[in-house]
Design a protein around this motif. Structure first.
Motif, short mmCIF file in Angstrom:
data_model
loop_
_atom_site.label_atom_id
_atom_site.label_comp_id
_atom_site.label_asym_id
_atom_site.label_seq_id
_atom_site.Cartn_x
_atom_site.Cartn_y
_atom_site.Cartn_z
N THR A 7 0.74 -1.12 -0.12
CA THR A 7 0.07 -0.07 0.02
C THR A 7 0.80 1.22 -0.07
OG1 THR A 7 -1.86 -1.12 1.03
CG2 THR A 7 -1.63 1.11 1.33
N TRP A 8 2.09 1.16 0.90
CA TRP A 8 2.79 2.55 0.90
C TRP A 8 3.46 2.50 -0.65
CZ3 TRP A 8 2.96 6.31 4.22
CH2 TRP A 8 2.75 6.25 5.58
N LEU A 9 3.86 1.13 -1.02
CA LEU A 9 4.66 1.56 -2.40
C LEU A 9 3.66 1.98 -3.52
CD1 LEU A 9 6.84 -1.58 -2.27
CD2 LEU A 9 7.56 0.64 -2.63
N GLY A 10 2.40 1.73 -3.26
CA GLY A 10 1.48 2.19 -4.30
C GLY A 10 1.16 3.82 -4.33
N TRP A 11 1.35 4.16 -3.06
CA TRP A 11 1.06 5.68 -2.81
C TRP A 11 2.45 6.17 -3.32
CZ3 TRP A 11 -0.27 4.78 2.98
CH2 TRP A 11 -1.83 4.63 3.07
N SER A 12 3.47 5.60 -3.27
CA SER A 12 4.80 6.39 -3.48
C SER A 12 4.97 6.12 -5.25
CB SER A 12 6.05 5.63 -3.13
OG SER A 12 6.24 4.23 -3.65
N ARG A 13 4.42 5.30 -5.86
CA ARG A 13 4.18 5.17 -7.23
C ARG A 13 3.48 6.24 -7.75
NH1 ARG A 13 4.55 -0.81 -6.31
NH2 ARG A 13 2.50 -0.81 -6.28
N GLU A 14 2.37 6.51 -6.93
CA GLU A 14 1.29 7.50 -7.55
C GLU A 14 1.73 8.99 -7.42
OE1 GLU A 14 -3.47 8.54 -7.35
OE2 GLU A 14 -2.73 6.93 -6.16
N LEU A 15 2.61 9.25 -6.29
CA LEU A 15 2.92 10.49 -6.24
C LEU A 15 4.44 10.66 -7.14
CD1 LEU A 15 3.58 10.21 -2.08
CD2 LEU A 15 2.04 12.09 -3.50
N HIS A 16 5.22 9.49 -7.45
CA HIS A 16 6.12 9.74 -8.59
C HIS A 16 5.47 9.96 -9.81
CE1 HIS A 16 9.85 7.76 -10.72
NE2 HIS A 16 9.99 9.25 -10.56
N SER A 17 4.31 9.33 -10.18
CA SER A 17 3.50 9.59 -11.52
C SER A 17 3.28 11.30 -11.41
CB SER A 17 2.44 8.85 -11.69
OG SER A 17 1.86 8.97 -12.93
N ILE A 18 2.55 11.66 -10.45
CA ILE A 18 2.29 12.94 -10.28
C ILE A 18 3.42 14.06 -10.44
CG2 ILE A 18 1.29 14.79 -8.78
CD1 ILE A 18 -0.42 12.83 -7.57
N ALA A 19 4.54 13.87 -9.92
CA ALA A 19 5.70 14.63 -9.91
C ALA A 19 6.32 14.66 -11.25
CB ALA A 19 6.83 14.17 -8.78
N GLN A 20 6.50 13.37 -11.87
CA GLN A 20 6.94 13.51 -13.29
C GLN A 20 6.02 14.17 -14.41
OE1 GLN A 20 10.38 12.02 -12.22
NE2 GLN A 20 10.04 12.16 -14.51
N ALA A 21 4.66 14.06 -14.22
CA ALA A 21 3.69 14.59 -15.05
C ALA A 21 3.88 16.24 -14.85
CB ALA A 21 2.33 14.14 -14.77
N GLY A 22 4.00 16.61 -13.55
CA GLY A 22 4.28 18.08 -13.21
C GLY A 22 5.56 18.67 -13.89
N TYR A 67 7.14 11.79 -18.75
CA TYR A 67 5.85 11.01 -18.25
C TYR A 67 5.99 9.46 -17.81
CZ TYR A 67 0.78 9.97 -17.83
OH TYR A 67 -0.49 9.90 -17.16
N LEU A 68 5.76 9.23 -16.66
CA LEU A 68 5.88 8.03 -16.02
C LEU A 68 5.04 7.01 -16.55
CD1 LEU A 68 8.02 6.99 -13.74
CD2 LEU A 68 6.38 7.19 -12.11
N THR A 69 5.55 5.86 -16.91
CA THR A 69 4.52 4.86 -17.44
C THR A 69 4.96 3.19 -16.86
OG1 THR A 69 5.99 4.33 -19.34
CG2 THR A 69 4.12 5.72 -19.62
N PRO A 70 4.25 2.32 -16.81
CA PRO A 70 4.75 1.09 -16.22
C PRO A 70 5.87 0.38 -16.93
CG PRO A 70 2.04 1.02 -16.45
CD PRO A 70 2.81 2.55 -17.26
N LYS A 71 6.56 -0.36 -16.53
CA LYS A 71 7.61 -1.11 -17.04
C LYS A 71 6.93 -2.42 -17.48
CE LYS A 71 11.76 -0.78 -16.50
NZ LYS A 71 12.79 -0.36 -17.06
N LEU A 72 7.47 -2.91 -18.81
CA LEU A 72 6.81 -4.07 -19.49
C LEU A 72 7.75 -5.17 -19.65
CD1 LEU A 72 4.46 -5.01 -21.12
CD2 LEU A 72 5.64 -3.95 -23.26
#
Length: 222
Positions: A7-22, A67-72
């Protein structure tokens, strides 16, 4: 506040995505400064949650661009005439996984799966169908800072012989009741169960979701 690492890592991934988009799209200098600080906080959080040395994880977050995207991740499922599955033993952790790795630039999923089998096991194969696209969060992989989607491509054995590589120390064929110690970050047991299920019933549709409904968005636990 007490909750699980994923759950904590889920939050950190989402925060990272927001930061990268910004950082990618913001034009105001003050906004960019705020997004930069958000990324720094995310890097510290993610490093603190890392299962290993924290500094490489922190630098990976800070070094992201765009922009942050999932790894494949691309994996190949090769079964022989006896219904045994081809696995390779990874140098990284000494455990077994489906042949595969990160998708390469300028290479399709099918070509990548076929290449990975040849490089990691020595066998030549031909792809037959895409079994599915699997979100590793829902298939039993241990928590990780990365959001990874794994594609599994069914392949038919053409020839070759067992040969290790720089990334593998052994090559083997295993039945479903005699599986070795698995590298669960690469190949969790639930994923192999789906591979065998597709082998038993080739009419199964492609897997495009998790083994159950996606979990709700994380909420704080007090």
């Amino acid at each position: 506040m007490s909750t699980d690492v994923e759950t904590w890592l889920g939050w950190s991934r989402e925060l990272h995505s927001i930061a990268q988009a910004g950082l990618t799209y913001a034009e105001n200098a003050f906004d960019r400064q705020r997004y930069q600080r958000l990324r720094e906080i995310t890097a510290d959080l993610t490093a603190a949650l890392a299962d290993g040395p924290p500094e490489p994880v922190r630098m990976a977050v800070l070094g992201a661009t765009g922009y942050l995207t999932p790894k494949l991740d691309v994996r190949a499922a090769v079964l022989d005439g006896e219904g045994r599955l081809l696995l390779v033993r990874e140098v990284a952790d000494g455990r077994w996984a489906l042949p595969g790795g990160w998708a390469d630039i300028n290479e399709g999923l099918v070509a990548g799966a076929v290449r990975e089998v040849r490089e990691e096991s020595g066998y030549r194969v031909a792809a037959t169908r895409l079994l599915g696209i699997y979100d590793k969060r829902y298939w039993g992989s241990p928590p990780t800072p990365l959001h990874t989607l794994t594609t599994v491509v069914a392949c038919r054995l053409l020839g070759g012989e067992a040969t290790t590589s720089m990334e593998t120390t052994a090559v083997g064929w295993f039945g479903r009741d005699g599986l070795p110690d698995l590298s669960t970050g690469r190949t969790p047991p639930a994923l192999l169960a789906r591979v065998f299920a597709h082998h038993d019933d080739p009419t199964l549709p492609q897997d495009l979701t998790g083994p159950g409904p996606p979990p709700p968005p994380p909420t704080p636990t007090r």
